[in-house]
Design a protein around this motif. Structure first.
Motif, PDB file in Angstrom:
ATOM      1  N   SER A  95       0.793  -1.230   0.000  1.00 35.65           N
ATOM      2  CA  SER A  95       0.000   0.000   0.000  1.00 35.65           C
ATOM      3  C   SER A  95       0.826   1.281   0.000  1.00 35.65           C
ATOM      4  O   SER A  95       0.293   2.369  -0.239  1.00 35.65           O
ATOM      5  CB  SER A  95      -0.958   0.012   1.201  1.00 35.65           C
ATOM      6  N   SER A 130      -2.079  -6.218   2.067  1.00 36.42           N
ATOM      7  CA  SER A 130      -1.781  -5.105   2.982  1.00 36.42           C
ATOM      8  C   SER A 130      -3.041  -4.761   3.768  1.00 36.42           C
ATOM      9  O   SER A 130      -4.149  -5.177   3.403  1.00 36.42           O
ATOM     10  CB  SER A 130      -1.284  -3.870   2.219  1.00 36.42           C
ATOM     11  N   ARG A 131      -2.850  -3.981   4.826  1.00 36.79           N
ATOM     12  CA  ARG A 131      -3.998  -3.569   5.635  1.00 36.79           C
ATOM     13  C   ARG A 131      -4.924  -2.640   4.867  1.00 36.79           C
ATOM     14  O   ARG A 131      -6.144  -2.700   5.017  1.00 36.79           O
ATOM     15  CB  ARG A 131      -3.525  -2.872   6.910  1.00 36.79           C
ATOM     16  N   ASN A 132      -4.336  -1.763   4.056  1.00 33.16           N
ATOM     17  CA  ASN A 132      -5.112  -0.782   3.304  1.00 33.16           C
ATOM     18  C   ASN A 132      -4.922  -1.004   1.811  1.00 33.16           C
ATOM     19  O   ASN A 132      -3.809  -1.289   1.358  1.00 33.16           O
ATOM     20  CB  ASN A 132      -4.661   0.642   3.668  1.00 33.16           C
ATOM     21  N   LYS A 133      -5.980  -0.861   1.056  1.00 34.06           N
ATOM     22  CA  LYS A 133      -5.895  -1.042  -0.385  1.00 34.06           C
ATOM     23  C   LYS A 133      -5.325   0.209  -1.028  1.00 34.06           C
ATOM     24  O   LYS A 133      -5.833   1.310  -0.821  1.00 34.06           O
ATOM     25  CB  LYS A 133      -7.267  -1.347  -0.974  1.00 34.06           C
ATOM     26  N   HIS A 149      -6.122  -7.263  -4.871  1.00 31.66           N
ATOM     27  CA  HIS A 149      -5.719  -6.933  -3.504  1.00 31.66           C
ATOM     28  C   HIS A 149      -6.440  -7.799  -2.475  1.00 31.66           C
ATOM     29  O   HIS A 149      -7.622  -8.098  -2.606  1.00 31.66           O
ATOM     30  CB  HIS A 149      -5.997  -5.462  -3.199  1.00 31.66           C
ATOM     31  N   LYS A 150      -5.683  -8.183  -1.452  1.00 34.62           N
ATOM     32  CA  LYS A 150      -6.238  -8.896  -0.296  1.00 34.62           C
ATOM     33  C   LYS A 150      -6.004  -8.046   0.937  1.00 34.62           C
ATOM     34  O   LYS A 150      -4.862  -7.744   1.286  1.00 34.62           O
ATOM     35  CB  LYS A 150      -5.561 -10.261  -0.141  1.00 34.62           C
ATOM     36  N   ASN A 151      -7.079  -7.653   1.572  1.00 29.99           N
ATOM     37  CA  ASN A 151      -6.970  -6.839   2.774  1.00 29.99           C
ATOM     38  C   ASN A 151      -6.699  -7.732   3.974  1.00 29.99           C
ATOM     39  O   ASN A 151      -7.521  -8.574   4.328  1.00 29.99           O
ATOM     40  CB  ASN A 151      -8.278  -6.060   2.976  1.00 29.99           C
ATOM     41  N   ASP A 163      -4.094  -7.762   7.813  1.00 27.40           N
ATOM     42  CA  ASP A 163      -3.052  -7.229   8.689  1.00 27.40           C
ATOM     43  C   ASP A 163      -2.113  -8.358   9.076  1.00 27.40           C
ATOM     44  O   ASP A 163      -2.463  -9.233   9.862  1.00 27.40           O
ATOM     45  CB  ASP A 163      -3.699  -6.607   9.937  1.00 27.40           C
TER      46      ASP A 163
END
Length: 229
Positions: free
Chosen positions: A11, A33-36, A46-48, A50
């Motif tokens: 991100s 990542s935590r944020n797209k 994308h895979k959200n 943490d």
């Protein structure tokens, strides 16, 4: 056949730059990542998640990665600096938080990747894994752990080329914090960073891309500093 790339920590910073670099070259890029990130490209998936939640990695990501089944290159890029403090002031809890993300999260991912076809895996290390600087205890210990983690898995993944890669100093919020916010009289590494070459994430992505193109020159499991090749 379109080739797949996997990038953790996609991100911002180097991860984002690597995502753009490989998308521009026509690869399909899978990011975790935590944020797209704001990437408008049909080849970006994308895979959200943490990755600091290490106990959930295998439950949450095994099927996601196994369904893809084949990667040209994986970049284990997600990581954190931790607090710049002298060791006496660092708590075990603070150090553990950094080690969990920088080392154990990658261990869990490598266990999943070991079950599918992966040509190359590059884990982002640091020169701080080889040279200890005052205040960098959590980070240096964790990146030294990354180096050994890659070395160990190279013995268990004979069909994959694994490298621990030090990219040099990159202009990111992390390095800006070291260069401009900490007391450089106490933590002299801040002076060294300001006196040395600071690359943009985009410049670094090109150098790492060139390293991947030459990856057959390197023995699996070793530490490579891109500034010295």
């Amino acid at each position: 056949m379109q080739k797949n790339i996997l990038i953790t920590g996609c991100s911002s910073g180097l991860g984002l730059a690597l995502s753009h670099y490989y998308l521009e070259k026509g690869f399909r890029v899978y990011g975790i990542s935590r944020n797209k990130p704001e990437i408008n490209n049909p080849n970006f998936i994308h895979k959200n998640f943490d990755l600091s939640q290490i106990s959930k990695i295998k439950d949450e990501l095994s099927s996601y990665i196994n369904d893809i089944s084949q990667f040209e290159t994986v970049f284990l890029n997600a990581g954190m600096l931790g607090k710049i403090k002298i060791l006496e002031e660092l708590s075990i809890q603070e150090m553990q938080e950094v080690y969990n993300l920088n080392v154990y999260a990658n261990k869990e991912l490598l266990d999943i990747l070991e079950t599918i076809e992966v040509k190359n895996i590059l884990a982002i290390s640091s020169g701080a894994s080889k040279t200890g600087y005052k205040g960098w205890g959590s980070y240096s210990l964790s990146k030294a752990g990354v180096n050994m983690l890659i070395n160990l898995y190279s013995n268990e993944m004979p069909n994959t080329k694994l490298l621990a890669v030090a990219p040099g100093v990159i202009k990111t919020p992390m390095t800006d914090y070291i260069r401009f916010e900490i007391d450089s009289e106490i933590f002299t590494s801040a002076k060294k960073l300001n006196e040395g070459t600071v690359q943009t994430p985009e410049e670094t992505a090109i150098k790492i891309g060139n390293l991947v193109n030459r990856i057959d020159e390197f023995e699996s499991g070793i530490y490579v500093d891109v500034r010295k090749i």
